[in-house]
Design a protein around this motif. Structure first.
Motif, PDB file in Angstrom:
ATOM      1  N   THR A 204      51.868  22.548  94.320  1.00  9.97           N
ATOM      2  CA  THR A 204      52.753  23.567  93.996  1.00  9.97           C
ATOM      3  C   THR A 204      54.321  23.345  94.450  1.00  9.97           C
ATOM      4  N   VAL A 207      55.641  20.237  93.046  1.00 13.20           N
ATOM      5  CA  VAL A 207      56.086  20.390  91.816  1.00 13.20           C
ATOM      6  C   VAL A 207      57.539  21.185  91.982  1.00 13.20           C
ATOM      7  N   LEU A 212      60.464  19.759  88.713  1.00 13.43           N
ATOM      8  CA  LEU A 212      59.693  19.962  87.540  1.00 13.43           C
ATOM      9  C   LEU A 212      59.627  21.474  87.351  1.00 13.43           C
ATOM     10  N   TYR A 213      59.531  22.106  88.510  1.00 16.65           N
ATOM     11  CA  TYR A 213      59.802  23.635  88.092  1.00 16.65           C
ATOM     12  C   TYR A 213      61.155  23.913  88.113  1.00 16.65           C
TER      13      TYR A 213
END
Length: 214
Positions: A204, A207, A212-213
């Protein structure tokens, strides 16, 4: 006289055999009942372990990109509710399918006292409730650990610490019920939990860092 004595001896032997058979049947019932209780307890421990690990991992994952306590707590609550519902529905469907199969088998065999025998079958509703409750018990551990901690890094440490202690406890209890080596089983559960939380946190975070988040 001899024949009367023989008859009395035969009667005594029959009585002894009947008593012995009754004792054996009672022992068999007790063994079966104990086995069923052990299976239910072990399933409850596994459900609690699932709730603990999945909720802790979710909270660690969201904690990788959001440092505020509110995000972690809300994520944990969502994980608790979703996981408990999923466990309940899955257990209900599974047990009800087994219930239908056994009832159909009884009908094909023209079993007597069908209604009485149906009462001895596992209840899908009880199984669903037990699974949801066990999951919620495990999931509440990281939530209670994090809810009163404001500092971000301390909160992460407290969640991992509380989850680790609970994993050891659930692992030991599961090993005891399954007659497995206590230390080895507990450590296996603990290390698996660390891997799950670490992988969730790391991926996480990756990401979030890569953009990407959001």
């Amino acid at each position: 006289m001899a024949s009367i004595t023989n008859i009395q001896e035969l009667t005594k032997n029959d009585d002894i055999e009947k008593q012995s058979m009754q004792v054996d049947q009672n022992l068999e019932v007790e063994i079966v009942d104990y086995s069923k209780r052990a299976q239910w307890l072990r399933a409850a421990v596994l459900g609690a372990n699932d709730g603990l690990l999945s909720t802790s991992s979710l909270m660690m994952g969201i904690g990788a990109i959001h440092q505020d306590a509110k995000s972690m707590i809300l994520t944990g609550i969502a994980g608790l509710v979703a996981g408990a519902c999923s466990m309940a529905i899955g257990e209900f469907v599974s047990v009800y399918s087994q219930y239908d199969i056994e009832v159909s088998q009884m009908k094909r065999e023209n079993a007597t006292n069908l209604e009485e025998k149906k009462k001895n079958l596992p209840s899908p509703f009880q199984a669903a409730g037990a699974s949801a409750f066990a999951f919620a018990i495990g999931a509440i551990v990281p939530l209670l650990a994090a809810i009163f901690v404001n500092d971000y890094h301390v909160r992460l440490g407290v969640v991992v610490g509380a989850a680790s202690l609970a994993l050891l406890g659930f692992g030991a209890l599961g090993a005891y019920l399954g007659k497995a080596p206590l230390v080895k089983s507990s450590l296996r559960v603990l290390i698996g939990g660390w891997l799950a939380m670490g992988i969730t946190f790391g991926l996480t975070k990756l990401v979030g860092v890569t953009g990407l988040y959001g």
